[in-house]
Design an enzyme around this catalytic site. Structure first.
Site, short mmCIF file in Angstrom:
data_model
loop_
_atom_site.label_atom_id
_atom_site.label_comp_id
_atom_site.label_asym_id
_atom_site.label_seq_id
_atom_site.Cartn_x
_atom_site.Cartn_y
_atom_site.Cartn_z
N LYS A 28 0.84 -1.21 0.00
CA LYS A 28 0.00 0.00 0.00
C LYS A 28 0.87 1.26 0.00
O LYS A 28 0.61 2.19 -0.76
CB LYS A 28 -0.93 -0.04 1.23
CG LYS A 28 -1.85 1.15 1.36
CD LYS A 28 -3.09 0.81 2.17
CE LYS A 28 -2.83 0.65 3.65
NZ LYS A 28 -2.54 1.93 4.35
N SER A 29 1.87 1.29 0.85
CA SER A 29 2.72 2.49 0.94
C SER A 29 3.41 2.77 -0.39
O SER A 29 3.47 3.92 -0.86
CB SER A 29 3.80 2.28 2.02
OG SER A 29 3.21 2.17 3.29
N ARG A 33 2.85 5.95 -3.28
CA ARG A 33 4.00 6.75 -3.69
C ARG A 33 4.29 6.60 -5.18
O ARG A 33 4.78 7.53 -5.82
CB ARG A 33 5.22 6.35 -2.85
CG ARG A 33 5.11 6.86 -1.39
CD ARG A 33 6.06 6.11 -0.48
NE ARG A 33 6.12 6.64 0.88
CZ ARG A 33 5.22 6.40 1.84
NH1 ARG A 33 4.17 5.64 1.58
NH2 ARG A 33 5.37 6.91 3.05
N GLY A 101 -5.27 7.92 5.45
CA GLY A 101 -4.39 8.92 6.05
C GLY A 101 -3.13 9.11 5.22
O GLY A 101 -2.64 10.23 5.05
N SER A 174 6.52 9.10 12.43
CA SER A 174 5.51 8.98 11.39
C SER A 174 6.11 9.16 10.01
O SER A 174 6.63 10.23 9.66
CB SER A 174 4.42 10.04 11.59
OG SER A 174 3.62 10.11 10.43
N GLN A 176 4.36 9.23 7.40
CA GLN A 176 3.48 10.12 6.63
C GLN A 176 3.91 11.57 6.81
O GLN A 176 3.95 12.34 5.85
CB GLN A 176 2.03 9.93 7.09
CG GLN A 176 1.48 8.55 6.74
CD GLN A 176 0.09 8.31 7.29
OE1 GLN A 176 -0.50 9.17 7.93
NE2 GLN A 176 -0.43 7.13 7.04
N ASP A 327 1.67 -1.15 12.01
CA ASP A 327 0.35 -1.58 11.53
C ASP A 327 0.03 -3.02 11.92
O ASP A 327 -1.07 -3.51 11.66
CB ASP A 327 0.28 -1.46 10.00
CG ASP A 327 0.21 0.00 9.57
OD1 ASP A 327 -0.23 0.84 10.38
OD2 ASP A 327 0.59 0.30 8.43
N LYS A 354 -4.62 5.91 14.51
CA LYS A 354 -4.68 5.25 13.19
C LYS A 354 -6.12 5.31 12.68
O LYS A 354 -6.90 6.13 13.14
CB LYS A 354 -4.18 3.82 13.32
CG LYS A 354 -2.70 3.71 13.70
CD LYS A 354 -1.83 4.24 12.60
CE LYS A 354 -0.36 4.21 12.96
NZ LYS A 354 0.46 4.80 11.93
C1 S3P Z 1 2.34 4.79 6.19
C2 S3P Z 1 2.82 5.18 7.41
C3 S3P Z 1 2.26 4.72 8.69
C4 S3P Z 1 1.33 3.53 8.52
C5 S3P Z 1 0.43 3.67 7.34
C6 S3P Z 1 1.23 3.83 6.07
C7 S3P Z 1 2.99 5.31 4.97
O1 S3P Z 1 1.53 5.79 9.27
O2 S3P Z 1 0.56 3.33 9.69
O3 S3P Z 1 -0.41 2.54 7.21
O4 S3P Z 1 2.75 4.76 3.87
O5 S3P Z 1 3.75 6.28 5.08
P1 S3P Z 1 2.26 6.90 10.18
O6 S3P Z 1 3.18 7.66 9.35
O7 S3P Z 1 1.15 7.78 10.72
O8 S3P Z 1 2.94 6.11 11.26
#
Ligand code: S3P
Length: 450
Positions: A28-29, A33, A101, A174, A176, A327, A354
């Site tokens: 997913k990450s 991106r 998020g 984080s 993100q 996660d 989360k």
């Molecule tokens: C993610 C970062 C994490 C993770 C999310 C995906 C990302 O969140 O929990 O599922 O792709 O950068 P945080 O940055 O809030 O920890």
């Protein structure tokens, strides 16, 4: 509560052993991106293995709204014709990031240093989540943000016309937040520096380098210091998205708690910033092995083989490992219920912000299934009942959180009585083939409440 159409109640129950090969979807990450960086490159980026979950599809729509040309060729193959760094057009409508998020925070970062205005919203879960952690550092570039009380969505961002690069120490672990600041730095002239005390997933750094940005990472006494030179021309890439270790966690943990199981989960990235769960499971005595270890696209990859593990012991999970498995705590707490002794999980405050408050959501559901849980602000512990001792029989709220729903489905595979969730629809945000994939291994999930 549902933000994804009608709620879908689901129940899982003990059946035969889980056996076979579980090919989990793309990361997913990395999928988010790939679309975002593709939209910022000049020319056509081609992507295979993209996760086609709702979260990523919302990011694809957003990239289109900002002017990129995104095409789905079918079978996980996508292309993105980008508009160049700084080239986003102002979207005509509100950007709806659904449950994601990652999507909203990364996209806010990208547009923050462009001379455009955009309004963001999401579902009932996303609209509760804190956005100041991103808009505070974006304000240092000159970006204005107006949202609801407490910095919640819906929120409008007015991008700055004269971005200045910033130096920012991320106050919470984080990826993100780190990524939003780096993405904002892309269109600021000069060097943007981000410092993180604890290493979080590093896909943004790796992928920015892959797209041709000048980026350096140094491990220093202050932490990881990331320096990005702004206004690069990003070059389109051919990306094969690896399979998601966070999705692999579910069939792996399901095999560990279901008698007689032997499941192979091929091609899983073992990037040290993501693989903390697997180390923890092995520390607990799980029969989990890495086969065919190799390097793909610069990342360590292996096929995971997970077998039923009736001899697991509760452990103290090292707090410094938290970011690399953030996660995965919900499903770890399920595995901990089937171990002997107590599992202590500390340094995990981030779980409270989360898709749901994951400590609260899991504690409620575990207790409803006969498990003793203790919790504090940034820790929780689960008392194991042993491999055959988990009562089950409870119905759990998923709180619009895919990982809560999937974790309780895993619990039902090994518990004495079936386990239900009120709404499994959020599973489609990250793992749309979850029910089919688990069913093919021999698991029983039905769309009802027991
Ligand atoms: C993610 C970062 C994490 C993770 C999310 C995906 C990302 O969140 O929990 O599922 O792709 O950068 P945080 O940055 O809030 O920890």
């Amino acid at each position: 509560m549902s933000g994804h159409g009608s709620p879908i109640p689901m129940t899982s129950r003990r059946a035969g052993p889980l056996q076979g090969v579980a090919e989990v979807p793309g990361d997913k990450s990395i999928s988010h991106r790939s679309l975002i960086l593709g939209a910022l490159a000049v020319g056509e980026t081609r992507i295979t293995g993209l996760l086609e979950g709702e979260d990523v599809l919302d990011t694809a729509k957003a990239m289109q709204a900002f002017g990129a040309d995104v095409t789905n060729h079918g079978g996980g193959e996508w292309s993105v014709r980008g508009v160049g760094v700084g080239g986003f057009q102002e979207p005509e409508n509100v950007i709806d990031c659904g449950n994601s998020g990652t999507g909203v925070r990364l996209i806010m970062g990208v547009m923050a240093t462009m001379p455009i205005t955009a309004t963001f919203t999401g579902d009932a879960s996303l609209n509760k989540r804190p956005m100041a952690r991103v808009t505070d550092p974006l304000a240092l570039f000159g970006t204005q943000a107006v949202g609801r009380t407490g910095g919640r969505l819906p929120m409008t961002l007015v991008g700055t016309t004269e971005a200045t690069p910033v130096r920012y120490e991320v106050p919470v672990p984080s990826a993100q937040v780190k990524s939003a600041v780096l993405f904002a730095g892309l269109n600021a002239p000069g060097k943007t520096v981000v410092i993180e005390k604890e290493a979080t997933r590093d896909h943004t750094e790796r992928m920015l380098a892959g797209f041709g940005a000048e980026i350096t990472v140094e491990d220093t006494a202050e932490g990881r210091v990331i320096t990005l030179t702004g206004q690069p021309e990003l070059k389109p890439q051919v990306i094969a998205v690896p399979r998601d270790p966070s999705s692999a966690a579910f069939p792996v943990c399901a095999a560990l708690v279901t008698p007689g199981s032997d499941v192979l989960v091929p091609g899983i990235g073992l990037n040290p910033t993501r693989a903390g769960l697997f180390t923890t499971l092995r520390d607990m005595g799980a029969d989990l092995t890495y086969e065919n270890e190799r390097v793909e696209g610069g990342e360590p990859v292996a096929d995971l083989r997970a077998k039923y593990s009736p001899n697991m012991k509760g452990i103290e999970v090292p707090p410094e490992r938290a970011a690399s498995m953030i996660d995965e705590y919900p499903v770890l707490s399920v595995v901990a219920s089937f171990a002997t002794g107590t599992t202590m999980m500390a340094g995990v405050k981030e779980l409270r912000v989360k898709e749901s408050d994951r400590i609260d959501a899991m504690a409620r559901g575990l207790r409803a299934n006969g498990i003793t849980v203790e919790e504090g602000d940034d820790w929780w512990s689960v008392e194991g009942k042993g491999p055959d001792g988990v009562p089950g029989g409870g119905t759990c709220e998923s709180f619009l959180d895919h990982r809560i729903a999937m974790s309780f489905m895993v619990m039902g595979f090994g518990a004495q009585k079936p386990v239900s969730v009120d709404d499994g629809s959020p599973i489609a945000t990250s793992f749309p083939i979850f029910e089919t994939l688990m069913g093919n291994l021999g698991a029983q999930i039905s769309r009802d409440n027991a």
